[in-house]
Enzyme design. Structure first.
Site, PDB file in Angstrom:
ATOM      1  N   ASP A  32      -6.007 -22.427  35.889  1.00 30.28           N
ATOM      2  CA  ASP A  32      -6.612 -23.584  35.216  1.00 30.28           C
ATOM      3  C   ASP A  32      -5.572 -24.504  34.585  1.00 30.28           C
ATOM      4  OD1 ASP A  32      -9.127 -22.455  35.862  1.00 30.28           O
ATOM      5  OD2 ASP A  32      -8.963 -21.134  34.119  1.00 30.28           O
ATOM      6  N   GLU A 195     -17.102 -27.419  39.533  1.00 25.83           N
ATOM      7  CA  GLU A 195     -16.655 -27.153  38.155  1.00 25.83           C
ATOM      8  C   GLU A 195     -15.304 -27.815  37.957  1.00 25.83           C
ATOM      9  OE1 GLU A 195     -16.093 -22.925  37.831  1.00 25.83           O
ATOM     10  OE2 GLU A 195     -14.604 -22.882  39.425  1.00 25.83           O
TER      11      GLU A 195
HETATM   12  O1  FUB Z   1     -10.602 -19.465  34.759  1.00 30.13           O
HETATM   13  C1  FUB Z   1     -11.950 -19.206  34.482  1.00 30.13           C
HETATM   14  C2  FUB Z   1     -12.812 -20.157  35.240  1.00 30.13           C
HETATM   15  O2  FUB Z   1     -12.541 -20.059  36.626  1.00 30.13           O
HETATM   16  C3  FUB Z   1     -12.551 -21.607  34.922  1.00 30.13           C
HETATM   17  O3  FUB Z   1     -13.098 -22.022  33.728  1.00 30.13           O
HETATM   18  C4  FUB Z   1     -13.091 -22.235  36.165  1.00 30.13           C
HETATM   19  O4  FUB Z   1     -12.710 -23.574  36.310  1.00 30.13           O
HETATM   20  C5  FUB Z   1     -12.503 -21.346  37.207  1.00 30.13           C
HETATM   21  O5  FUB Z   1     -11.160 -21.682  37.473  1.00 30.13           O
END
Ligand code: FUB
Length: 440
Positions: A32, A195
């Site tokens: 991330d 996301e």
């Molecule tokens: O790293 C945890 C979660 O996985 C993140 O919040 C999402 O974007 C995905 O990368």
């Protein structure tokens, strides 16, 4: 990650990955990416997949810095779940972003299942403190409050967007730790949105990059004429590929170039193809077209990450500064500094594009600690088997916490070279710990 056959494989993979520099960080699993440019430096905040993670096991947020895109300095964890008194979970430190406004640094942190909190600091290195003592937003009826991204429009209005699988936004107040009005759910997501929104404005265009529909996730992007949409998907910055599974964009302009950061499992794949949530951050240079659209890139490993400027070795260089250090780990000193540890016989640390100058260097000094092992550090140029320009002996200091300076003469190092610190000793593992080094 520590066994010798794995180390050998890591060495072989080094040549394949060096140009792409995939991934950027090898001493920990990072995910991330949230890059921020401040004072001519890239501050790369990341989440942290623990070494023994099977599913998501995420406790803190890490910081790395660079001024050349290829050599990165580890600053350790700058915040964690413990930064929030109201968080009772022992997991869930998901994708954060740090945003600077008026000399203060705001870290927006989703706690998976517990909303989004905000931390504030006077410095990009922290310490980050919770000014609210409660979440900034928390829609308790679902677990969609993840992946916040913040930007400030030209009129001074700040926005925070977030969400999986829906996109939400609020208008942040000038204090950046409260908002006005209701949480708005976008009437229509950008096509392919999953996301990880990364929202910014550039040359009058509003952009929302995102992890595209799972799985595998690529990096898609939408554009708009307004911060509140509608957002129209314009394509992929990086198409989904079977070479990875998840993704998560972070985008910056830096020293006249543009970069997209994302994530993959390439570091774990040096070790195993059995799936665990052990991810790592990569980056590639990206290009905008004249109309503001973005040119599609191949997968990270098929790109070349060029060093922006040569590396200056004539200063104190923290040992945790490296382009590649597979097999090494970093730890925290009593004074809060970072050191390099798990230094095993046969491992190397690469610093790319070191500029020794026309006259060259005469001496290398390193600050190292070791209770009883010790060993040698061979300084080689341009490859792990390149010419040796100096060899420094590290002798026991009585404790792995007591650091002493050791020096050696250098000959034949002029101009710009990749520098390999090659670690050798009679013991197999844990030869010494390293704090910093310099040339003169
Ligand atoms: O790293 C945890 C979660 O996985 C993140 O919040 C999402 O974007 C995905 O990368």
């Amino acid at each position: 990650m520590q066994t010798k056959n794995v180390l050998l494989m890591g060495m072989l993979l080094l040549s394949a990955t060096a140009a792409a520099q995939d991934p950027l960080i090898q001493t920990k699993y990072t995910a991330d990416p949230a890059p921020m440019v401040y004072n001519d430096t890239i501050f790369l905040y990341t989440t942290h997949d623990e070494d023994d993670a099977d599913n998501f096991k995420m406790l803190d947020w890490l910081l790395y810095t660079s001024t050349d895109m290829v050599n990165w300095t580890d600053h350790g964890a700058v915040a964690s779940l413990k930064s929030f008194d109201w968080v009772k979970r022992d997991n869930g430190a998901w994708a954060e972003q740090v945003f600077e406004r008026n000399g203060k640094f705001y870290m927006y942190c989703p706690i998976h299942g517990n909303g989004i909190g905000v931390l504030v600091s006077d410095s990009p290195y922290g310490p980050f403190k919770d000014p609210l003592g409660k979440p900034l937003v928390w829609q308790r009826e679902h677990w969609e409050d993840i992946d916040p991204t913040v930007f400030v429009d030209d009129d001074g209005q700040a926005y925070m967007y977030w969400g999986n699988p829906n996109v939400y936004y609020v208008k942040l107040n000038d204090d950046m730790i409260s908002y006005s009005g209701e949480v708005v759910k976008l009437a229509k997501n950008p096509e392919h949105y999953q996301e990880g929104p990364w929202t910014y404005k550039r040359n009058g265009h509003y952009y929302m990059a995102f992890a595209s529909t799972c799985c595998p996730e690529g990096i898609g992007y939408a554009m708009s004429d307004s911060p509140t949409g509608p957002w129209i998907t314009r394509g992929y910055i990086m198409r989904p590929t079977a070479k990875t599974r998840g993704n998560h964009p972070g985008i910056i302009d830096y020293k006249g170039k543009s970069y997209v950061f994302g994530l993959n499992y390439d570091l774990m794949h040096i070790d195993t193809y059995k799936h665990h949530e052990r991810r790592s951050v990569s980056a590639a240079e990206m290009h905008y077209n004249a109309d503001g659209t973005i040119q599609e890139l191949p997968y990270f490993k098929e790109t070349t990450l060029k060093q922006i400027e040569p590396f200056n070795p004539y200063r104190r260089v923290e040992a945790e500064t490296m382009a590649w250090g597979y097999g090494l780990k970093t730890g925290v000193l009593a004074n809060g500094g970072i050191y390099v540890t798990h230094v095993d016989n046969g491992e190397t640390l690469l610093v790319r594009g070191v500029d020794f100058g026309k006259k060259g260097t005469k001496q290398f000094t390193v600050s190292a600690a070791t209770a009883k092992q010790g060993g040698l550090i061979l300084l080689r140029l341009d490859s792990p088997t390149g010419p040796v320009v100096g060899t420094v002996k590290v002798t026991p200091t009585g404790s792995a916490d007591v650091y002493q300076l050791s020096s050696c003469d250098i000959s034949g190092a002029t101009g710009v070279h990749d520098l390999y610190l090659c670690f050798m000793g009679e013991a197999v593992q844990d030869l010494y710990n390293l704090d910093y080094w310099s040339f003169k």
